[in-house]
Motif scaffolding. Structure first.
Motif, short mmCIF file in Angstrom:
data_model
loop_
_atom_site.label_atom_id
_atom_site.label_comp_id
_atom_site.label_asym_id
_atom_site.label_seq_id
_atom_site.Cartn_x
_atom_site.Cartn_y
_atom_site.Cartn_z
N SER A 8 -8.88 2.21 2.10
CA SER A 8 -9.41 2.21 0.74
C SER A 8 -8.34 2.59 -0.27
N THR B 230 -2.28 6.12 2.57
CA THR B 230 -3.65 5.78 2.99
C THR B 230 -4.32 4.79 2.05
N ASN B 231 -3.59 4.25 1.09
CA ASN B 231 -4.17 3.33 0.11
C ASN B 231 -3.79 1.88 0.40
N ARG B 232 -4.78 1.02 0.57
CA ARG B 232 -4.59 -0.41 0.76
C ARG B 232 -3.57 -0.75 1.84
N GLY C 150 0.81 -1.21 0.00
CA GLY C 150 0.00 0.00 0.00
C GLY C 150 0.84 1.26 0.00
#
Length: 247
Positions: free
Chosen positions: A247, A28-30, A25
């Motif tokens: 997310s 803040t992504n995955r 990730g």
């Protein structure tokens, strides 16, 4: 062969205190938050962390004093706070052994790990504080076995007389933890959107844990192989964990 297990089983079996660990990730992504919570619950500690573009995952481990040494390019919860608060507090107090590389250098180092290279020659960072200043001294590095003794070394370019390049260390990753949208029982993974460095760390790591939003059959995931990002032979454990990552 199924690789599906519970999160508690996956962390207990494949994550050890003192590991050189890296998460998939991007800020803040995955980010694999459920797995990080389980690592904290099991009391695992003394990690050498390859943070890369890190976020709340590493911020929590740093805040709980679980990190022995930390390499990253930045640590932020973009959209929430510019610099992660526990990370900043630990660094300002001088309690965090941290080494800083540029983002492109970190990504290339992880890619070099997936290729099995012994070191990575680049021109990046030359003439900047990233080479002029070290976050972790050579003396401290000698006390942490999973860290290379040097942040980098200048070497001669063998193909261009008189030119120096920066030789960067290639991380030897014990465990990678990655959150994906879809995975099958044998560990094949679908990543929708940007893959970031996740494929590289899955290939490079000695052990890889995947948490997934959706668990599908091996037959279903092969319907469209062009969507598959991580092959099953790179994965040791698959955990069905809806809402287990950002997310």
């Amino acid at each position: 062969m199924t690789k599906v297990c519970t999160l508690q089983e996956a962390v207990s079996k494949y994550v050890k205190s003192g590991d050189h660990i890296v998460f998939g990730g991007f800020t803040t992504n995955r980010k694999p938050y459920a797995a990080v919570y389980e690592i904290l619950r099991q009391g695992l500690t003394d990690f050498v962390g390859e943070g890369g573009p890190a976020g709340g995952d590493w911020d929590m481990l740093i805040g709980e004093n679980r990190i022995k040494a930390y390499t990253n390019c930045y640590t932020a919860n973009s959209g929430y706070t510019n610099v992660s608060r526990r990370f900043r507090a630990a660094f300002e107090k001088g309690t965090l052994n941290m080494e800083d590389y540029s983002q492109d250098a970190v990504m290339l180092m992880l890619h070099a790990a997936s290729l099995g290279l012994p070191f990575l020659p680049v021109r990046l960072m030359m003439g900047t504080d990233l080479t002029d200043k070290w976050g972790i001294s050579k003396e401290v590095r000698k006390t942490i076995p999973k860290l290379p003794e040097d942040k980098f070394v200048y070497v001669d370019n063998p193909f261009k007389k008189g030119e120096k390049v920066v030789a960067l260390p290639v991380p030897e990753i014990d465990v990678a933890v990655i959150h994906v949208q879809r995975a099958s029982f044998d560990g094949t993974c679908v990543i929708l959107g940007d893959e970031f460095h996740d494929v590289d760390i899955a290939v490079a790591a000695k052990r890889t844990i995947v948490t997934c939003e959706e668990l599908v059959s091996d037959e279903e995931i092969r319907i469209d192989p062009t969507l598959n990002s991580i092959p099953g032979f790179c994965v040791d454990a698959v955990v069905h964990c809806p809402y287990g990552g950002s997310s």
